[in-house]
Design an enzyme around this catalytic site. Sequence first.
Site, PDB file in Angstrom:
ATOM      1  N   ASP A  50      -5.774   8.029   6.449  1.00  0.00           N
ATOM      2  CA  ASP A  50      -4.329   8.310   6.466  1.00  0.00           C
ATOM      3  C   ASP A  50      -3.753   8.397   5.049  1.00  0.00           C
ATOM      4  OD1 ASP A  50      -3.105   6.473   9.416  1.00  0.00           O
ATOM      5  OD2 ASP A  50      -4.666   7.988   9.157  1.00  0.00           O
ATOM      6  N   ASP A  51      -2.599   9.088   4.972  1.00  0.00           N
ATOM      7  CA  ASP A  51      -1.695   9.118   3.804  1.00  0.00           C
ATOM      8  C   ASP A  51      -2.106  10.067   2.677  1.00  0.00           C
ATOM      9  OD1 ASP A  51      -0.854   5.541   3.872  1.00  0.00           O
ATOM     10  OD2 ASP A  51      -0.335   7.219   5.182  1.00  0.00           O
TER      11      ASP A  51
ATOM     12  N   HIS B  34       0.444  13.428   9.610  1.00  0.00           N
ATOM     13  CA  HIS B  34       0.898  12.020   9.543  1.00  0.00           C
ATOM     14  C   HIS B  34       2.370  11.940   9.157  1.00  0.00           C
ATOM     15  CE1 HIS B  34       0.034   7.804   9.606  1.00  0.00           C
ATOM     16  NE2 HIS B  34       0.119   7.597   8.299  1.00  0.00           N
TER      17      HIS B  34
ATOM     18  N   HIS C 121      -7.602   4.545   4.819  1.00  0.00           N
ATOM     19  CA  HIS C 121      -6.615   5.283   4.023  1.00  0.00           C
ATOM     20  C   HIS C 121      -7.290   5.878   2.791  1.00  0.00           C
ATOM     21  CE1 HIS C 121      -4.241   2.503   6.483  1.00  0.00           C
ATOM     22  NE2 HIS C 121      -3.236   3.349   6.369  1.00  0.00           N
TER      23      HIS C 121
ATOM     24  N   HIS D 204       6.769   9.393   6.098  1.00  0.00           N
ATOM     25  CA  HIS D 204       6.238   8.054   6.443  1.00  0.00           C
ATOM     26  C   HIS D 204       7.365   7.031   6.443  1.00  0.00           C
ATOM     27  CE1 HIS D 204       3.259   4.803   6.714  1.00  0.00           C
ATOM     28  NE2 HIS D 204       2.322   5.737   6.797  1.00  0.00           N
TER      29      HIS D 204
END
Lengths: 217, 290
Positions: free
Chosen positions: B96-97, B146, B248, B150
Amino acid sequence: MFMRKIISSTAVILTMLVVLTGCGTPAIDLFIDHVEKASAAETEVPALFEQLKQLEEKDQAHYANILEQGKDSNVNVQTLIDNSAKALEERKQAMDKVKQQLDEAMKQLGDQTSTVKDIKDDGLRQQAQDVLGAYNGRYEAFQQFYKSYDEWVKAEQAVYEQLKATDTKLKSIQESVAARNQAFKQAEQFKEQFNGFTEQFNVKKQALYAAAGVNQK
Amino acid sequence: MSELDGHNVVSRSSRHRKKRRMGRIFMLLVMLIIVGVGVYAGVKMLLSGDSLASASTIREDFVVTEVAAMGSAAKDKTAPTLYNGMKRKVVYLTFDDGPNAHTSELLDIMKNNDIKGTFFMLGENAKNNPDMVKRMYEEGHYPGLHSMTHDYSKLYKSGGSKNFIEEFQEAQSIVNDITGYKPTLIRAPYGSAPQIGEEFRGDIANAGFKMWDWTIDSYDWKYPGNPSAILSQVQSQLTEDTEVVLMHDREQTAQILQQVIDYIRSQGYEFEAYHPDQHFICNFRHDERL
């Protein structure tokens, strides 16, 4: 003698009045006739669609059952797999019958291009054009749907063959399931197009009839 | 012939002539009427419609048939991981990210191990690193989404799903512009529970997305400078035949990834990237719509 001439002349006048006022069937009526003949020719289609839906439902249930019961050995599920394969054949046959009905309905409609052109009222002519466009679109969409449904059924068959094989590999089953899902999605897309045109046709037809002053039973 | 008779003959002849004249006048009148009606009918047809007869007078008992649409009961099928005495254990490594400065190293490790993963990217990062996104996609990884920001408040505290869906649609568009591929798998920032309720999930499904959470949380974000803790987390949670591991794009993750891969492999697992035709449910609420 003179009276006879009067009477016969009057009869001629009246006859010619009737002939002049009733001269020819209006183009709009001809069009409506053909449209309804085509619609009415699809008599078995609703039942066939329902049959297909039920067979698809059963297939989903059978598949889950086969995976559950075949965990330890696929010898346990050979009959289930064979039954699923037979049901696939039934689906194919039902779809073939739908195609036959729609082909026949299209024949009943015939080529209405010149009839629509002969409709004098501009508004009615445009509406008739829209109805014809929707029906033709529906028919074309069905042809695509029919082909893709056939591909989907073949992909289902391939999955069951993988499940049945004694030397089957999980990776192979996974790949065949992926191919099946892809074929299913493609068929669903064409089905949605077909359903879209179906709704269009039904709605536009009703609007045309209302505009033409047709009193429905 | 008497005078009287001659007069009578003359009278009968003139009556005859009168009658013939009347007859001719009458026939002339008849023809005028016929012509007049014909002209009237023709003009009316041209001006007002198809004929003097209206459709409604012809169709008083008209039966209208609606044509049928087709329903469907079929759904996507899931491949078995256990069948015929065979078991297939699969791990989906997810990151992720990204993409960011550490993504390249992650991709190198994945490539060296011939492994494909799933990257849930932030739209802004994707926009700023298009070459990384392209590489990711071309090397066979799944370019998941994603959100853009965020931002918990913006995504979940605005009173509905609108912000959430708009962010993911924007991110989707960015990835599509870069790769030519339109991804549909998303991961909600912070996970889907408890912040995403049933109606919200329905909106996500209706927007055409599928949503994954995870089954193993590596907590890698908590361990900068302590990558071995990440491996311990994975080791302690690796139990099911199919696992989705949350990681991540971080330095510590890149540092430990090879060891994570080696361990998972040693336990008999294969690695796969997400594939839309092999979708399975992996959200915390087991919502089949996603």
